[in-house]
Design an enzyme around this catalytic site. Structure first.
Site, PDB file in Angstrom:
ATOM      1  N   ARG A 241      24.326   4.480  30.340  1.00  0.00           N
ATOM      2  CA  ARG A 241      25.440   3.631  30.753  1.00  0.00           C
ATOM      3  C   ARG A 241      25.444   3.495  32.274  1.00  0.00           C
ATOM      4  O   ARG A 241      25.494   4.490  32.988  1.00  0.00           O
ATOM      5  CB  ARG A 241      26.766   4.232  30.278  1.00  0.00           C
ATOM      6  CG  ARG A 241      27.932   3.249  30.338  1.00  0.00           C
ATOM      7  CD  ARG A 241      29.190   3.859  29.739  1.00  0.00           C
ATOM      8  NE  ARG A 241      29.017   4.238  28.348  1.00  0.00           N
ATOM      9  CZ  ARG A 241      29.097   3.377  27.331  1.00  0.00           C
ATOM     10  NH1 ARG A 241      29.348   2.106  27.567  1.00  0.00           N
ATOM     11  NH2 ARG A 241      28.939   3.790  26.102  1.00  0.00           N
TER      12      ARG A 241
ATOM     13  N   ASP B 235      26.546  15.905  21.488  1.00  0.00           N
ATOM     14  CA  ASP B 235      26.880  17.277  21.865  1.00  0.00           C
ATOM     15  C   ASP B 235      26.989  18.168  20.631  1.00  0.00           C
ATOM     16  O   ASP B 235      26.542  19.323  20.639  1.00  0.00           O
ATOM     17  CB  ASP B 235      28.202  17.315  22.633  1.00  0.00           C
ATOM     18  CG  ASP B 235      28.044  16.799  24.064  1.00  0.00           C
ATOM     19  OD1 ASP B 235      26.909  16.717  24.544  1.00  0.00           O
ATOM     20  OD2 ASP B 235      29.075  16.471  24.688  1.00  0.00           O
TER      21      ASP B 235
ATOM     22  N   THR C 275      28.954  -0.773  36.093  1.00  0.00           N
ATOM     23  CA  THR C 275      29.367  -1.808  35.136  1.00  0.00           C
ATOM     24  C   THR C 275      29.780  -1.226  33.786  1.00  0.00           C
ATOM     25  O   THR C 275      30.417  -1.915  32.988  1.00  0.00           O
ATOM     26  CB  THR C 275      28.212  -2.795  34.899  1.00  0.00           C
ATOM     27  OG1 THR C 275      27.140  -2.100  34.240  1.00  0.00           O
ATOM     28  CG2 THR C 275      27.698  -3.378  36.202  1.00  0.00           C
TER      29      THR C 275
ATOM     30  N   ASP D  32      31.964  13.991  20.272  1.00  0.00           N
ATOM     31  CA  ASP D  32      30.685  13.502  20.779  1.00  0.00           C
ATOM     32  C   ASP D  32      29.571  13.950  19.835  1.00  0.00           C
ATOM     33  O   ASP D  32      29.256  15.138  19.761  1.00  0.00           O
ATOM     34  CB  ASP D  32      30.433  14.022  22.195  1.00  0.00           C
ATOM     35  CG  ASP D  32      29.200  13.397  22.824  1.00  0.00           C
ATOM     36  OD1 ASP D  32      28.080  13.633  22.313  1.00  0.00           O
ATOM     37  OD2 ASP D  32      29.338  12.682  23.825  1.00  0.00           O
TER      38      ASP D  32
END
Length: 209
Positions: free
Chosen positions: A104, A203, A108, A200
């Site tokens: 990511r 994770d 932005t 997550d």
């Protein structure tokens, strides 16, 4: 328009409960994701074409059916998608496996491709993109873009848990894509996490924080 398939099979829903549970440890979480991916693969392959062949049984000859040799490929979105690959391969062992890595952009917040490795005969294969979560849809859309620009003609997307916003985002950008999910959750929160979700997935699969 692509369809959305939500799998309500009792085994999938039972296992999904323990995938969601915050007290489920890494080993069990990984095993459950693998098992649900196998169960989902059973459903996602329902429309594979068959052809008739003749074989000898111990009693007589018989006309019976086999898969007609359609080439398939599984493409996990790195890294969490890796947790679903082996589960699918148990049912489709001849499938090739590609990989797409996305990060990511901190400014932005849009996903940027940093890695893509696919089978050579992209145009001839049916692709299944796998990722445990479909939240905003950004990563899924970019993965679909990545396959299309390399010549993929047939693409499906498969995930464990999806937010309605992510499903809508995929169909806004790629209206023909069929989406296969184990559960359609309530919404995204202000931080882009699926509610109730499972946390997550990366994770929890790999024991990181």
């Amino acid at each position: 328009m692509g369809k959305v398939y939500v799998f309500d099979h009792p085994l999938i829903q039972h296992k999904l409960t323990y995938i969601r549970d915050k007290n489920t440890g890494t080993k069990e979480f990984r095993e459950l994701v693998d098992e649900v991916a196998t169960l989902m693969a059973f459903e996602i392959t329902r429309d594979l074409p068959l052809e008739e062949i003749e074989i000898d049984t111990p009693v007589t000859t018989a006309k019976t059916k086999v898969l007609s040799g359609k080439k398939m490929a599984i493409v996990p979105i790195l890294r969490a998608g890796i947790g679903m690959v082996d589960g699918v391969l148990k049912l489709i062992p001849a499938a090739k496996v590609g990989h797409i890595g996305l990060y990511r952009d901190p400014q932005t917040l849009k996903p940027i491709e940093y890695y893509a490795k696919l089978p050579a005969d992209v145009e001839e294969r049916d692709f299944i993109i796998v990722d445990p979560m479909l939240a905003t849809g950004g990563s899924a859309i970019e993965a679909i873009n990545s396959l299309k620009k390399r010549g993929a003609k047939s693409i499906k997307f498969m995930c464990l848990i999806a937010a309605p916003e992510g499903v809508q985002a995929i169909h806004d950008e790629h209206p023909e894509i069929d989406i296969y999910i184990a559960a359609l959750d309530e919404k995204l929160n202000d931080h882009g996490y699926i509610i109730p979700g499972l946390g997550d997935a990366g994770d929890r699969l790999f024991g990181t924080k």
